[in-house]
Every structure is written in structure tokens, then in C-alpha cells.
Design a protein around this motif. Sequence first.
Motif, PDB file in Angstrom:
ATOM      1  N   ARG A 120     -33.010   3.311 -26.187  1.00 52.89           N
ATOM      2  CA  ARG A 120     -31.892   3.350 -26.250  1.00 52.89           C
ATOM      3  C   ARG A 120     -32.431   2.168 -25.144  1.00 52.89           C
ATOM      4  NH1 ARG A 120     -27.345   6.947 -23.965  1.00 52.89           N
ATOM      5  NH2 ARG A 120     -29.897   8.224 -22.592  1.00 52.89           N
ATOM      6  N   LEU A 121     -31.379   0.777 -25.176  1.00 56.99           N
ATOM      7  CA  LEU A 121     -32.206  -0.132 -24.588  1.00 56.99           C
ATOM      8  C   LEU A 121     -30.491  -0.511 -23.078  1.00 56.99           C
ATOM      9  CD1 LEU A 121     -33.582  -2.732 -22.491  1.00 56.99           C
ATOM     10  CD2 LEU A 121     -32.363  -4.108 -25.095  1.00 56.99           C
ATOM     11  N   PHE A 122     -30.111  -0.368 -21.866  1.00 56.55           N
ATOM     12  CA  PHE A 122     -29.624  -0.927 -21.358  1.00 56.55           C
ATOM     13  C   PHE A 122     -29.425  -2.104 -20.995  1.00 56.55           C
ATOM     14  CE2 PHE A 122     -29.271   3.379 -22.113  1.00 56.55           C
ATOM     15  CZ  PHE A 122     -28.089   3.695 -21.808  1.00 56.55           C
ATOM     16  N   ASP A 123     -28.552  -2.792 -21.313  1.00 56.55           N
ATOM     17  CA  ASP A 123     -27.801  -4.433 -20.750  1.00 56.55           C
ATOM     18  C   ASP A 123     -27.539  -4.936 -19.161  1.00 56.55           C
ATOM     19  OD1 ASP A 123     -29.075  -6.210 -23.126  1.00 56.55           O
ATOM     20  OD2 ASP A 123     -27.396  -5.336 -24.214  1.00 56.55           O
ATOM     21  N   MET A 124     -28.236  -4.912 -18.664  1.00 61.46           N
ATOM     22  CA  MET A 124     -27.519  -4.568 -16.902  1.00 61.46           C
ATOM     23  C   MET A 124     -26.968  -6.338 -16.784  1.00 61.46           C
ATOM     24  SD  MET A 124     -28.840  -1.933 -16.253  1.00 61.46           S
ATOM     25  CE  MET A 124     -28.156  -1.042 -15.034  1.00 61.46           C
ATOM     26  N   ARG A 131     -23.501  -3.612 -19.052  1.00 56.49           N
ATOM     27  CA  ARG A 131     -22.239  -3.853 -19.969  1.00 56.49           C
ATOM     28  C   ARG A 131     -21.938  -3.301 -21.095  1.00 56.49           C
ATOM     29  NH1 ARG A 131     -20.331 -10.194 -22.492  1.00 56.49           N
ATOM     30  NH2 ARG A 131     -18.812  -9.614 -23.481  1.00 56.49           N
ATOM     31  N   SER A 132     -21.140  -2.959 -21.589  1.00 59.35           N
ATOM     32  CA  SER A 132     -20.793  -1.812 -22.737  1.00 59.35           C
ATOM     33  C   SER A 132     -19.118  -2.809 -23.272  1.00 59.35           C
ATOM     34  CB  SER A 132     -20.417  -0.690 -22.335  1.00 59.35           C
ATOM     35  OG  SER A 132     -19.678   0.232 -23.453  1.00 59.35           O
ATOM     36  N   ASP A 133     -19.039  -3.280 -24.379  1.00 61.16           N
ATOM     37  CA  ASP A 133     -17.953  -3.840 -25.207  1.00 61.16           C
ATOM     38  C   ASP A 133     -18.781  -3.035 -27.042  1.00 61.16           C
ATOM     39  OD1 ASP A 133     -19.360  -5.931 -26.055  1.00 61.16           O
ATOM     40  OD2 ASP A 133     -18.816  -6.539 -23.834  1.00 61.16           O
ATOM     41  N   ASP A 134     -17.503  -3.946 -27.388  1.00 60.62           N
ATOM     42  CA  ASP A 134     -17.817  -4.295 -29.144  1.00 60.62           C
ATOM     43  C   ASP A 134     -19.449  -4.674 -29.791  1.00 60.62           C
ATOM     44  OD1 ASP A 134     -15.754  -2.428 -29.874  1.00 60.62           O
ATOM     45  OD2 ASP A 134     -13.922  -4.094 -30.211  1.00 60.62           O
ATOM     46  N   HIS A 185     -32.214  -3.477 -18.947  1.00 65.63           N
ATOM     47  CA  HIS A 185     -32.659  -5.238 -19.381  1.00 65.63           C
ATOM     48  C   HIS A 185     -32.136  -5.719 -18.155  1.00 65.63           C
ATOM     49  CE1 HIS A 185     -32.108  -8.295 -22.483  1.00 65.63           C
ATOM     50  NE2 HIS A 185     -33.406  -8.832 -22.315  1.00 65.63           N
ATOM     51  N   LEU A 186     -32.716  -6.510 -18.023  1.00 65.12           N
ATOM     52  CA  LEU A 186     -33.118  -6.907 -16.170  1.00 65.12           C
ATOM     53  C   LEU A 186     -32.266  -8.081 -17.058  1.00 65.12           C
ATOM     54  CD1 LEU A 186     -35.473  -5.482 -13.715  1.00 65.12           C
ATOM     55  CD2 LEU A 186     -32.998  -4.752 -14.751  1.00 65.12           C
ATOM     56  N   GLY A 187     -32.683  -8.579 -17.630  1.00 67.48           N
ATOM     57  CA  GLY A 187     -32.479 -10.173 -18.435  1.00 67.48           C
ATOM     58  C   GLY A 187     -30.852 -10.939 -18.557  1.00 67.48           C
ATOM     59  N   TRP A 188     -30.352  -9.777 -18.560  1.00 67.90           N
ATOM     60  CA  TRP A 188     -28.652 -10.505 -17.978  1.00 67.90           C
ATOM     61  C   TRP A 188     -28.325  -9.943 -16.478  1.00 67.90           C
ATOM     62  CZ3 TRP A 188     -27.938 -12.929 -22.218  1.00 67.90           C
ATOM     63  CH2 TRP A 188     -28.075 -12.898 -23.058  1.00 67.90           C
ATOM     64  N   ILE A 189     -28.586 -10.013 -15.393  1.00 66.15           N
ATOM     65  CA  ILE A 189     -28.134  -9.555 -14.619  1.00 66.15           C
ATOM     66  C   ILE A 189     -27.370 -10.499 -13.139  1.00 66.15           C
ATOM     67  CG2 ILE A 189     -30.621 -10.134 -12.572  1.00 66.15           C
ATOM     68  CD1 ILE A 189     -29.742  -6.381 -12.896  1.00 66.15           C
ATOM     69  N   SER A 190     -27.893 -11.256 -13.787  1.00 67.79           N
ATOM     70  CA  SER A 190     -26.928 -12.882 -12.231  1.00 67.79           C
ATOM     71  C   SER A 190     -26.647 -13.865 -13.506  1.00 67.79           C
ATOM     72  CB  SER A 190     -27.969 -13.339 -11.864  1.00 67.79           C
ATOM     73  OG  SER A 190     -29.028 -14.239 -12.574  1.00 67.79           O
ATOM     74  N   ASP A 191     -25.729 -14.713 -12.883  1.00 71.91           N
ATOM     75  CA  ASP A 191     -24.469 -15.694 -13.726  1.00 71.91           C
ATOM     76  C   ASP A 191     -25.352 -16.370 -14.144  1.00 71.91           C
ATOM     77  OD1 ASP A 191     -22.434 -14.409 -12.958  1.00 71.91           O
ATOM     78  OD2 ASP A 191     -22.031 -15.279 -11.345  1.00 71.91           O
TER      79      ASP A 191
END
Length: 230
Positions: A120-124, A131-134, A185-191
Motif C-alpha cells: 500500500r502506498l500512502f500519499d504524504m 491524504r485520504s479522501d474519495d 510517497h513523499l512526492g506530494w509533501i509540500s505546496d
Amino acid sequence: PRITLSMVVRNEKNKFLKEILLSCIEYIDDVLIIDDASGDGTADYCEEILKNVPHKIIKNKFSLFSNETVLRKLQWEETLKLGPDWILFLDADEIFEDSFKKNIKALLSSDSSVDVYKFRLFDMWNDKCYRSDDIWNAHLRYEPYLLRFRREIPYIFEEKAQHCGRMPRNVKYLKSKNSDFRLKHLGWISDEIRKEKFNRYISLDPEGTCGQLEQYNSILDTHPNLEEWH
């Protein structure tokens, strides 16, 4: 069992590359890297980090990312030249939790009938939350990242310009097993990173033909639902 790390990189020198590779060095046996025409010295940086590890780095003169199938086929062909037993496909912003490196060899030795391990991959979205949504729910699904290479199998890739998958598409028919070791998954970790990715996806796939336009547009949500990583 011998584990080969296979990775595509592009302009990753000042991001997460060092952290990812140093973590992987603790449990992999060799490395194949495709440098997709980086302009920031990423390839030389990889050489420095991997100086004590068997590795091969292919340097593309021109980026192939606009046609990802071509890029992934190149990655696959060059990886096979290293004669792998198992291939671990990671991007330069993905890292397993610490318990993985201590247990991976035992996991691979536990069942000779398994050809694919799924995680399982978690988008940090920051250092402590994912992040967790639809739309952002990859952590609810097990996806293949670790493949036993078998010479007798005719592997076939998805023919798509974007989001073709890092592995051949027919690995889904092989015997697989879900693992509870989690992948960050660190690829979403900052603005800053999210804005950069949004602009890239909209530029390469403006109609959402290869991906999901709804997900592209949600990248810049100002109040996403976040869950704490434990």
C-alpha cells in the motif's frame, strides 16, 4: 534472493533521492537507474551515493517522459541486463517504512510460489500526515512493486503515453501476495512540489486522457482531508 532496485529519475538531486537510495542500499544487491535527461547533476549524484554498490546508470540525452511506455520499456530492458532474481520498482520519492529493510529477505524466502508482492502506498501531504479522501485513496489498495523475474514469461507493457505503469501489465496474472509493509510517497509533501506536479500533468495530459482530470485538479485543494501516519 538477489534484489535489484530499478528506478527512473529526473532532476531529483535536491529532493528525496539521497534519503531513498541510502535506505535502499541496506537491503538491495544492485541498482539500475535511468536518468531521464536531468539538468541538475542527478546522474552524478547517484554515482556518488552508489559508489560502494554495484550499479548501472543510463543517461538519456533527451527526456522520454512525454511517452512513458518508451521510457518504461527502456528501464525494463536495462534492468534485465543485470540478471535480477527480484526487481523492486521504486520512484525517487518512495520509501518503505523501516521494518521493511529488516524483513524483506525473509519475506522473499518464505514462499517460492509467489511471483509478485503488493504493498500500500500512502500519499504524504506533510511530514506527519497522508491524504485520504474519495480521490486520494491509494493506501486502501495493494499494488505490485516487487516482481520475481522469470525468463519464460512474455512480459507485455501497456501502450499509453502517460500512466502506463512501471511494470509490464500482465504481471497482474501472476501469483501475488499482499504485504503489510507500508510505502511512503513523499512526492506530494509540500505546496511547491504539488504546484510543480499539477503544472506538469496539465501540460502533458490536459484532457485527462491517460489519467484522471478530477485528480489533477484536486492536487491544489486548500483543505484536503489528512490522516496521521503512525
